[in-house]
Design an enzyme around this catalytic site. Structure first.
Site, PDB file in Angstrom:
ATOM      1  N   GLY A  26     -22.936  16.424 -11.627  1.00 28.03           N
ATOM      2  CA  GLY A  26     -23.069  15.228 -11.471  1.00 28.03           C
ATOM      3  C   GLY A  26     -24.036  14.736 -10.321  1.00 28.03           C
ATOM      4  O   GLY A  26     -23.719  15.090  -9.205  1.00 28.03           O
TER       5      GLY A  26
ATOM      6  N   ARG B 252     -15.972   7.694 -10.986  1.00 29.47           N
ATOM      7  CA  ARG B 252     -14.622   7.119 -10.688  1.00 29.47           C
ATOM      8  C   ARG B 252     -13.930   6.595 -11.672  1.00 29.47           C
ATOM      9  O   ARG B 252     -14.560   5.577 -12.563  1.00 29.47           O
ATOM     10  CB  ARG B 252     -14.753   6.636  -9.044  1.00 29.47           C
ATOM     11  CG  ARG B 252     -15.342   7.349  -8.361  1.00 29.47           C
ATOM     12  CD  ARG B 252     -15.152   6.621  -6.637  1.00 29.47           C
ATOM     13  NE  ARG B 252     -13.864   6.452  -6.519  1.00 29.47           N
ATOM     14  CZ  ARG B 252     -13.105   7.377  -5.855  1.00 29.47           C
ATOM     15  NH1 ARG B 252     -13.728   8.416  -5.493  1.00 29.47           N
ATOM     16  NH2 ARG B 252     -11.694   7.035  -5.370  1.00 29.47           N
TER      17      ARG B 252
ATOM     18  N   GLU C 147       0.975  -1.127  -0.253  1.00 26.24           N
ATOM     19  CA  GLU C 147       0.132  -0.148  -0.093  1.00 26.24           C
ATOM     20  C   GLU C 147       0.902   1.300  -0.068  1.00 26.24           C
ATOM     21  O   GLU C 147       1.869   1.432   0.902  1.00 26.24           O
ATOM     22  CB  GLU C 147      -1.051   0.055   1.334  1.00 26.24           C
ATOM     23  CG  GLU C 147      -1.747   1.232   1.505  1.00 26.24           C
ATOM     24  CD  GLU C 147      -2.695   1.674   0.367  1.00 26.24           C
ATOM     25  OE1 GLU C 147      -3.454   0.938  -0.135  1.00 26.24           O
ATOM     26  OE2 GLU C 147      -2.192   2.802  -0.117  1.00 26.24           O
TER      27      GLU C 147
ATOM     28  N   HIS D 246     -45.225  -3.692  15.075  1.00 21.81           N
ATOM     29  CA  HIS D 246     -45.930  -2.462  14.839  1.00 21.81           C
ATOM     30  C   HIS D 246     -45.925  -1.618  16.137  1.00 21.81           C
ATOM     31  O   HIS D 246     -45.496  -2.082  17.589  1.00 21.81           O
ATOM     32  CB  HIS D 246     -47.125  -2.597  14.849  1.00 21.81           C
ATOM     33  CG  HIS D 246     -48.070  -1.611  14.780  1.00 21.81           C
ATOM     34  ND1 HIS D 246     -48.321  -0.922  13.870  1.00 21.81           N
ATOM     35  CD2 HIS D 246     -48.978  -1.084  15.757  1.00 21.81           C
ATOM     36  CE1 HIS D 246     -48.973   0.391  13.950  1.00 21.81           C
ATOM     37  NE2 HIS D 246     -49.497   0.094  15.400  1.00 21.81           N
TER      38      HIS D 246
ATOM     39  N   LYS E  99     -20.027   9.870   5.515  1.00 24.93           N
ATOM     40  CA  LYS E  99     -21.213   9.262   6.152  1.00 24.93           C
ATOM     41  C   LYS E  99     -21.019  10.130   7.584  1.00 24.93           C
ATOM     42  O   LYS E  99     -21.756  10.234   8.270  1.00 24.93           O
ATOM     43  CB  LYS E  99     -21.460   8.142   6.379  1.00 24.93           C
ATOM     44  CG  LYS E  99     -22.098   7.445   5.303  1.00 24.93           C
ATOM     45  CD  LYS E  99     -21.342   7.246   4.084  1.00 24.93           C
ATOM     46  CE  LYS E  99     -21.994   7.388   2.644  1.00 24.93           C
ATOM     47  NZ  LYS E  99     -21.026   7.108   1.648  1.00 24.93           N
TER      48      LYS E  99
ATOM     49  N   VAL F 113     -22.770  21.267 -18.381  1.00 29.94           N
ATOM     50  CA  VAL F 113     -22.145  22.556 -17.949  1.00 29.94           C
ATOM     51  C   VAL F 113     -21.301  22.786 -18.994  1.00 29.94           C
ATOM     52  O   VAL F 113     -20.347  22.226 -19.724  1.00 29.94           O
ATOM     53  CB  VAL F 113     -21.724  22.577 -16.611  1.00 29.94           C
ATOM     54  CG1 VAL F 113     -22.564  22.215 -15.612  1.00 29.94           C
ATOM     55  CG2 VAL F 113     -20.433  21.504 -16.514  1.00 29.94           C
TER      56      VAL F 113
END
Ligand code: NAI
Length: 457
Positions: free
Chosen positions: A177, A264, A31, A437, A48, A234
């Site tokens: 977008g 992406r 990585e 419920h 998020k 645009v």
């Protein structure tokens, strides 16, 4: 010699590395950044986290409706950014620790393929290491696509990468977008007080989403004051020091920042794929879907770089499991791509699984559809969130094919439909179970009952 060398430490790569312990395999994970990938560092988790702050703000602002008095609530942008940073930090450290515990050797540097199971790791200091493995998994992920003329400069033109680290809240934004990324940012930014314009070349928000859910989202966006420019490409931007003017049709708007969210692109450019015989199509890697094997023997690919599968963290996890299972056992753990949940974390949330009505028809099914609106659901009324619906798509006299939930908690609720669709249940099979419920999920029960031919409310 390792059993597996993995290039890329995002959800595809790190999931493969973690899962390998089930088979006692030795793993090298290459990585160039920190582990976590787009999801943890620049995508799902930070986005998020900010969205959650926005939702808390929206809830507090509406507190008076519930009989709760607050003094003028303010959205403290730097605090939300700091909270987001801590969440990311905690998860990245947790992941690094877990990889270590599982005995995964993480090599920091840029990995490229050298043939015959070899991977060269180029380190930042200029040195390099060559490793060798019996199998290789490529999981190099994706980066934001751009559009000509909209050069990313980090201030007046950005992608989601930069937007997640803004030091202050922009006063006005043009989002280009209206896919998942564009709509999530639009929803969040409008909730916290930014003037938002969103442009989409196609004629609806989140192209591909069920029209009934689009209606729910469009209404919510209108109420938030978001200016939607649909079917609108645009023109070339006119740049100023601290603003950008965007022409569209006969009009133009000037905003503080343009956020480009037009998809992406796979990051497969410089890892030497062709040299070892891995076939690509426009940068994406073709795989055998049952095994995740590429065209090169012993070389697998998973995640955003795979041709034709959704660019989602949870798909990458599943593809990693399929690849590792195959290389360890020779068995296939093929993924049911028709039962993958998709969640758009707007406010309200939209989630779906399986085929939309249009896709089912295009696949040759004769379908029936049934809907149940949230406005009749007691718990939704109690929560003050009645803008929503559940839509069920089933084969005529046959199994469930797809479902969409729009409304509070949609991203959690969709999973009961995931099982029903994954197990190829008939509407009557699924409708036989009782929903508690009062819950929002009752809307799913009601829609399933209608789909089974006998509705209740
Ligand atoms: P996307 O491909 O989903 O949406 C991009 C949108 O931009 C499309 O609707 C396209 O028609 C539009 N577009 C393209 N060029 C344009 C132009 N010049 N002017 C106006 N509109 C234009 O890509 P997005 O939203 O950037 O997301 C990238 C990937 O990440 C997707 O695969 C998405 O599913 C995934 N993702 C998923 C999330 C989730 O599951 N909640 C969240 C964020 C991303």
């Amino acid at each position: 010699m390792y059993d597996i060398a993995i290039i890329g430490g995002g959800p595809g790569g790190y999931a493969a590395a973690l899962y390998a312990h089930n088979f006692g395999l030795s793993v090298a994970l290459v990585e160039k950044d920190r582990v976590g990938g787009t999801c943890l560092l620049r995508g799902c988790i930070p986005a998020k986290a900010l969205i959650e702050s926005g939702e808390v703000f929206a809830t507090v602002k509406s507190a008076a409706d519930f009989g709760v008095t607050t003094s003028d609530p303010q959205f403290e942008w730097p605090v939300a950014i700091e909270r987001k940073g801590k969440i990311v930090e905690g998860l990245v450290n947790g992941l690094a620790g877990m990889l270590k515990t599982r005995g995964v050797e993480t090599l920091n540097g840029f990995g490229s393929l050298a043939g015959d199971g070899k991977v060269v790791v180029a380190h930042e200091d200029g040195s390099s290491t060559e490793i060798e493995a019996r199998a290789i998994i490529i999981a190099t992920g994706s980066s934001p696509a751009t559009i000509p003329g909209y050069e990313i400069n980090g201030s007046t033109i950005v992608t989601s990468d930069e937007a997640l680290d803004w030091e202050s809240r922009p006063e006005s934004v043009a989002i280009i977008g209206a896919g998942a990324i564009g709509c999530e940012f639009a929803s969040f930014l409008a909730d916290v007080g930014t003037e938002v314009h969103i442009f989409e070349v196609q004629d609806q928000l989140v192209p591909g989403m069920e029209p009934e859910a689009v209606t729910v989202l469009s209404r919510a966006f209108r109420r938030k004051g978001i200016k939607m420019h649909l079917g609108a490409g645009v023109g070339q931007p006119e740049m100023a020091a601290d603003s950008v003017t965007i022409p569209f049709g006969d009009e133009r708007i000037t905003v503080q920042t343009a956020l480009v969210a037009v998809g992406r692109r796979p990051m497969t450019g410089s890892i030497n794929l062709e040299a070892i015989g891995v076939t690509t199509d426009n940068g994406y890697i073709a795989v055998d879907r049952a095994t995740m094997l590429t065209s090169a023997p012993g070389v697998y690919a998973v995640g955003d770089i795979v041709a034709g599968t959704p660019q989602l963290a949870h798909v990458a996890f599943a593809e990693a499991i399929a690849a590792v299972t195959h290389l360890a056992t020779g068995e296939t753990a093929a993924i049911d791509y028709n039962a993958i949940p998709m969640v758009v974390y707007t406010h309200p949330e939209i989630a779906w699984v399986g085929r939309t009505e249009a896709v089912a028809e295009a696949d040759g099914f004769v379908v029936t559809t049934h809907e149940h609106a949230m406005r009749g659901i007691g718990r939704a009324i109690i929560q003050g969130q009645t803008g929503g619906t559940v839509k069920i798509v089933a084969e005529q006299d046959g199994k469930l094919l797809g479902a969409t939930v729009a409304g509070p908690g949609a991203g959690e609720m969709i999973h009961e439909l995931m099982y029903a669709i994954g197990f190829e249940a008939l509407p009557s099979d699924a409708a036989a179970f009782i929903h508690a419920h009062p819950t929002i999920s009752e809307a799913i029960g009601e829609a399933l009952m209608a789909s089974a031919g006998r509705s209740l409310h």
